[in-house]
Design an enzyme around this catalytic site. Structure first.
Site, PDB file in Angstrom:
ATOM      1  N   LYS A 112      -1.877 -55.808  26.657  1.00  0.00           N
ATOM      2  CA  LYS A 112      -0.803 -55.056  27.411  1.00  0.00           C
ATOM      3  C   LYS A 112       0.373 -54.631  26.295  1.00  0.00           C
ATOM      4  CE  LYS A 112      -0.324 -58.222  30.200  1.00  0.00           C
ATOM      5  NZ  LYS A 112      -1.272 -59.238  29.698  1.00  0.00           N
TER       6      LYS A 112
ATOM      7  N   ARG B  92       3.300 -59.880  38.944  1.00  0.00           N
ATOM      8  CA  ARG B  92       2.048 -60.614  38.503  1.00  0.00           C
ATOM      9  C   ARG B  92       1.907 -61.230  39.690  1.00  0.00           C
ATOM     10  NH1 ARG B  92       2.859 -61.438  32.724  1.00  0.00           N
ATOM     11  NH2 ARG B  92       1.339 -63.008  32.012  1.00  0.00           N
TER      12      ARG B  92
ATOM     13  N   ARG C  92      -4.530 -64.973  17.504  1.00  0.00           N
ATOM     14  CA  ARG C  92      -3.090 -64.916  17.172  1.00  0.00           C
ATOM     15  C   ARG C  92      -2.515 -66.044  16.800  1.00  0.00           C
ATOM     16  NH1 ARG C  92       0.030 -62.240  21.965  1.00  0.00           N
ATOM     17  NH2 ARG C  92      -0.574 -64.104  23.008  1.00  0.00           N
TER      18      ARG C  92
ATOM     19  N   ARG D 124       2.893 -68.868  19.757  1.00  0.00           N
ATOM     20  CA  ARG D 124       3.381 -68.902  21.125  1.00  0.00           C
ATOM     21  C   ARG D 124       3.110 -70.222  21.581  1.00  0.00           C
ATOM     22  NH1 ARG D 124       2.760 -63.259  24.444  1.00  0.00           N
ATOM     23  NH2 ARG D 124       1.996 -64.792  26.033  1.00  0.00           N
TER      24      ARG D 124
ATOM     25  N   ARG E  35      -3.787 -69.891  32.150  1.00  0.00           N
ATOM     26  CA  ARG E  35      -3.075 -68.315  32.155  1.00  0.00           C
ATOM     27  C   ARG E  35      -4.373 -67.675  32.777  1.00  0.00           C
ATOM     28  NH1 ARG E  35      -1.597 -67.477  26.201  1.00  0.00           N
ATOM     29  NH2 ARG E  35      -0.893 -65.401  27.000  1.00  0.00           N
TER      30      ARG E  35
HETATM   31  P1  AP5 Z   1      -1.289 -58.525  23.355  1.00  0.00           P
HETATM   32  O1  AP5 Z   1      -1.269 -56.957  23.112  1.00  0.00           O
HETATM   33  O2  AP5 Z   1      -0.165 -59.359  23.031  1.00  0.00           O
HETATM   34  O3  AP5 Z   1      -2.091 -58.890  24.825  1.00  0.00           O
HETATM   35  P2  AP5 Z   1      -1.356 -58.982  26.385  1.00  0.00           P
HETATM   36  O4  AP5 Z   1      -2.148 -58.413  27.250  1.00  0.00           O
HETATM   37  O5  AP5 Z   1       0.086 -58.506  26.135  1.00  0.00           O
HETATM   38  O6  AP5 Z   1      -1.171 -60.487  26.455  1.00  0.00           O
HETATM   39  P3  AP5 Z   1      -0.253 -61.866  26.240  1.00  0.00           P
HETATM   40  O7  AP5 Z   1      -0.849 -62.635  25.064  1.00  0.00           O
HETATM   41  O8  AP5 Z   1       1.079 -61.182  26.168  1.00  0.00           O
HETATM   42  O9  AP5 Z   1      -0.426 -62.534  27.612  1.00  0.00           O
HETATM   43  P4  AP5 Z   1       0.452 -62.591  28.812  1.00  0.00           P
HETATM   44  O10 AP5 Z   1       0.141 -61.473  29.518  1.00  0.00           O
HETATM   45  O11 AP5 Z   1      -0.081 -63.901  29.598  1.00  0.00           O
HETATM   46  O12 AP5 Z   1       1.925 -63.018  28.161  1.00  0.00           O
HETATM   47  P5  AP5 Z   1       3.308 -62.429  28.982  1.00  0.00           P
HETATM   48  O13 AP5 Z   1       4.241 -62.479  27.853  1.00  0.00           O
HETATM   49  O14 AP5 Z   1       3.304 -61.286  29.933  1.00  0.00           O
HETATM   50  O15 AP5 Z   1      -2.576 -58.836  22.436  1.00  0.00           O
HETATM   51  C1  AP5 Z   1      -3.253 -60.181  22.379  1.00  0.00           C
HETATM   52  C2  AP5 Z   1      -3.719 -60.331  20.703  1.00  0.00           C
HETATM   53  O16 AP5 Z   1      -4.988 -59.563  20.662  1.00  0.00           O
HETATM   54  C3  AP5 Z   1      -2.819 -59.880  19.957  1.00  0.00           C
HETATM   55  O17 AP5 Z   1      -2.933 -60.824  18.636  1.00  0.00           O
HETATM   56  C4  AP5 Z   1      -3.321 -58.766  19.365  1.00  0.00           C
HETATM   57  O18 AP5 Z   1      -2.957 -58.143  18.203  1.00  0.00           O
HETATM   58  C5  AP5 Z   1      -4.879 -58.699  19.840  1.00  0.00           C
HETATM   59  N1  AP5 Z   1      -5.487 -57.626  20.271  1.00  0.00           N
HETATM   60  C6  AP5 Z   1      -4.767 -56.538  21.261  1.00  0.00           C
HETATM   61  N2  AP5 Z   1      -5.346 -55.331  21.404  1.00  0.00           N
HETATM   62  C7  AP5 Z   1      -6.376 -55.631  20.486  1.00  0.00           C
HETATM   63  C8  AP5 Z   1      -7.702 -54.843  20.589  1.00  0.00           C
HETATM   64  N3  AP5 Z   1      -7.974 -53.649  20.860  1.00  0.00           N
HETATM   65  N4  AP5 Z   1      -8.729 -55.433  19.551  1.00  0.00           N
HETATM   66  C9  AP5 Z   1      -8.575 -56.536  19.006  1.00  0.00           C
HETATM   67  N5  AP5 Z   1      -7.403 -57.342  19.166  1.00  0.00           N
HETATM   68  C10 AP5 Z   1      -6.445 -56.800  19.861  1.00  0.00           C
HETATM   69  O19 AP5 Z   1       3.600 -63.765  29.552  1.00  0.00           O
HETATM   70  C11 AP5 Z   1       3.776 -64.950  29.048  1.00  0.00           C
HETATM   71  C12 AP5 Z   1       4.335 -65.958  30.325  1.00  0.00           C
HETATM   72  O20 AP5 Z   1       5.570 -65.542  30.581  1.00  0.00           O
HETATM   73  C13 AP5 Z   1       3.457 -66.233  31.351  1.00  0.00           C
HETATM   74  O21 AP5 Z   1       2.304 -67.150  31.313  1.00  0.00           O
HETATM   75  C14 AP5 Z   1       4.454 -66.725  32.342  1.00  0.00           C
HETATM   76  O22 AP5 Z   1       4.639 -68.302  32.258  1.00  0.00           O
HETATM   77  C15 AP5 Z   1       5.857 -65.909  32.087  1.00  0.00           C
HETATM   78  N6  AP5 Z   1       5.986 -64.714  32.666  1.00  0.00           N
HETATM   79  C16 AP5 Z   1       5.912 -63.233  32.180  1.00  0.00           C
HETATM   80  N7  AP5 Z   1       5.891 -62.484  33.195  1.00  0.00           N
HETATM   81  C17 AP5 Z   1       5.939 -63.248  34.454  1.00  0.00           C
HETATM   82  C18 AP5 Z   1       5.924 -62.717  35.631  1.00  0.00           C
HETATM   83  N8  AP5 Z   1       5.940 -61.367  36.171  1.00  0.00           N
HETATM   84  N9  AP5 Z   1       5.947 -63.749  36.719  1.00  0.00           N
HETATM   85  C19 AP5 Z   1       5.740 -65.077  36.433  1.00  0.00           C
HETATM   86  N10 AP5 Z   1       6.028 -65.329  35.136  1.00  0.00           N
HETATM   87  C20 AP5 Z   1       5.632 -64.550  34.151  1.00  0.00           C
HETATM   88 MG    MG Z   2       2.051 -59.477  26.282  1.00  0.00          MG
END
Ligand code: AP5
Ligand code: MG
Length: 198
Positions: free
Chosen positions: A15, A90, A129, A137, A148
């Site tokens: 994402k 979410r 990562r 992280r 997660r």
């Molecule tokens: P990346 O692009 O970072 O993936 P992502 O989908 O953004 O996943 P996240 O790791 O950010 O996970 P998340 O959704 O749990 O985290 P968030 O920050 O929202 O890619 C991941 C890896 O893969 C990278 O190394 C990238 O380089 C690699 N990659 C990407 N595309 C690729 C491809 N095509 N091929 C190969 N490699 C690839 O949330 C974190 C925490 O915050 C949550 O757990 C929660 O505690 C809190 N939080 C955030 N939002 C909320 C909410 N709305 N409600 C409640 N809690 C929340």
């Molecule tokens: Mg993300």
């Protein structure tokens, strides 16, 4: 026409990676709740202190806190031209709060993109990562990843049927190089834009 897009996908689906490309393409602000919360933690704000333990364990931060920061951010002037919501909503509660917020302003979500990636690939991407980053992280630890993924299935996946009723949901295969995935996303978004391509 302003375009408001929601990205739904499990942790590691890409994402964040794809949002960076899409916001450049559409020239809209990128609203990532994960980034906002991580910033609050590193700045040591009251919000940061409240959310740290939820995030470290891979749990969801309570709805009122997240809805509050998104609502505040959406008030900024730059969001008048649309926005890319990454990681929000979410939960059904967050989706309902967002709908109400937009409805009150005569606005709506235009596209919900679901990024689909098999679970074994998600694990590999997140662990990879964690290995690469100097300061990984806290939620990329092997103990936090299953939580997660399981919260995604139980709390976030139901949003697909919530939005499907409005015919704004599109499913995108998130496997392939980031450029290949982006080409699919761009095609999808172009087909949903009133004027077609940017
Ligand atoms: P990346 O692009 O970072 O993936 P992502 O989908 O953004 O996943 P996240 O790791 O950010 O996970 P998340 O959704 O749990 O985290 P968030 O920050 O929202 O890619 C991941 C890896 O893969 C990278 O190394 C990238 O380089 C690699 N990659 C990407 N595309 C690729 C491809 N095509 N091929 C190969 N490699 C690839 O949330 C974190 C925490 O915050 C949550 O757990 C929660 O505690 C809190 N939080 C955030 N939002 C909320 C909410 N709305 N409600 C409640 N809690 C929340
Ligand atoms: Mg993300």
């Amino acid at each position: 026409m302003p375009m408001r897009i929601v990205f739904i996908g499990p942790p590691g689906a890409g994402k964040g990676t794809q949002s960076v490309r899409l916001v450049k393409y559409l020239d809209v602000p990128h609203l990532s709740t994960g980034d906002m919360l991580r910033d609050a933690i590193s700045e040591g704000t009251t919000l940061g202190k409240l959310v740290k333990s939820y995030m470290d364990h891979g749990s969801l931060v309570p709805d009122p806190l997240v809805v509050g920061i998104v609502g505040e951010r959406l008030e900024h002037r730059d969001c008048r031209k649309g926005c890319m919501l990454d990681g929000f909503p979410r939960t059904i509660g967050q989706a309902q709060a967002l709908d109400q917020y937009l409805l009150d302003r005569g606005e709506k979500i235009d596209v919900v993109l679901e990024l689909q990636v098999p679970e074994e690939i998600l694990h590999d991407r997140l662990l990879e990562r964690a290995k690469k980053m100097v300061e990984p992280r806290s939620d990329d630890r092997p103990e936090a990843i299953p939580r997660r993924l399981s919260l995604f299935r139980s709390q976030t996946e139901p949003l697909i049927s919530y939005y499907s009723k409005r015919d704004i949901c599109r499913h995108v295969d998130g496997v392939g190089t980031p450029d290949e995935v982006f080409a699919r996303i761009r095609e999808c978004v172009d087909s949903m834009r009133p004027g077609g391509k940017v």
